[in-house]
Design an enzyme around this catalytic site. Sequence first.
Site: not given
Ligand code: HSE
Length: 438
Positions: A46, A137, A188, A191, A206
């Site tokens: 989807a 990991i 890259g 973001e 996290k």
């Molecule tokens: N943007 C996160 C990082 C990866 O730079 O570790 C995705 O959680």
Amino acid sequence: MIDHRTLRVALLGAGSVGSQVARLLIERADELEERTGARLELAGIAVRDVDAPRDVALPRELFTTEAHELIVGSDIVIELMGGIEPARTLILDALRSGADVVTGNKALLATHGAEIFDVADQVGASVSYEAAVAAAIPIIRPLKDSLAGDRVDRIFGIVNGTTNYILDRMDKEGAAFDAVLTDAQRLGYAEADPTADVEGHDAAQKAAILASLAFHTNVPLEAVHCEGITGVDADMIENARGAGFVIKLLATCERLPAEGDEPEAISVRVYPALVSREHPLASVHGGNNAVYVEAEAAGPLMFYGAGAGGVQTASAILGDVVSAARRHIAGGVGVGESARGDQPVAPIGRITTRYQITLEVTDEHGVLQTVAGLLAEGGVSVATIEQTLSHDADGASRARLVIGTHRAREQALSDAVARLDASDVVERVVSVLRVEGD
Ligand code: HSE
């Protein structure tokens, strides 16, 4: 016709991770069947836009915009859309319709995890999310299963690759934050909108997930103290180096013992901290992640590897899919979530660490004594002190003090720093950093 050894797998989302998951499900169908005892049939994918460009060429007939229709009758639903809605509703619907869910959606789990795990418990389904923290990991399953009989005292980890890449380059090259960030975006690693990474929000999500698992307590995202790396400059990195440290953005989850009338509690926090160059976490370079776990019986454990990337994250998703498929074939739902620990989450003021305070002070008789006195007033004791002298363009003499403290309570330390800031002898509090890992 679907035979009883075929499991219907629905995939929601086909971004960099989703498209790799689809590819692996198709390419490794035979191998996965051998491992699970079930044919994993990718029933559909989807997406919002069927014709959007994808990282991987996939059969067009698999794509649909009707996520609800796709999940009905599915045995395993893999959610890789990200964001809160419609991911939350689709996951709840999938569970209620009897599917096991595999997701990598840390933002959703950190904010609505309790609701999702409750529904999974009620219906006897499973929610797996190895990919939500540190991608490839394995850290969720070790905490949930392997260490389930132990008592975790502390977790601290580098769980954001973007910020580790930036801090690592600042450390290696002496470069400024803005210059490295721009370069990281060009390459890259970061973001276009780097806010979630550089402000620590991704790491905080996290941390909430890790702490909830480690301490068997529902830790909401709002309870996580969060500071990002935008204030870290080349000067701070240099001072850290001079004192034998490296600056890392750490997610720390820690058990605080009962003290006086304060009950045992936990602390969950994210901030750029000083880590000794001797510590294993200091050698985590580039965009890698590492999670250091200290458990009462197991002692220290370190989990290290790629913390991002489409195919790396797909590895974690596939592991969860295999495990869900085995549960379907063998019956039972495996180990569910538990929030029976019910630990209070302590405010940041209650933690105890060492600190490095950098001050610009007037170069006058008695300044050191005044500074040490203002720290001692709140019970903060000085371990090391280093002074460098410089001269302004107008010839005025200026001194920079880098003070290492013994372990102190955060509240006592921040009160002492406020006293220093207000004092006539201190011209500027340049930085205050916590030392972690000892
Ligand atoms: N943007 C996160 C990082 C990866 O730079 O570790 C995705 O959680």
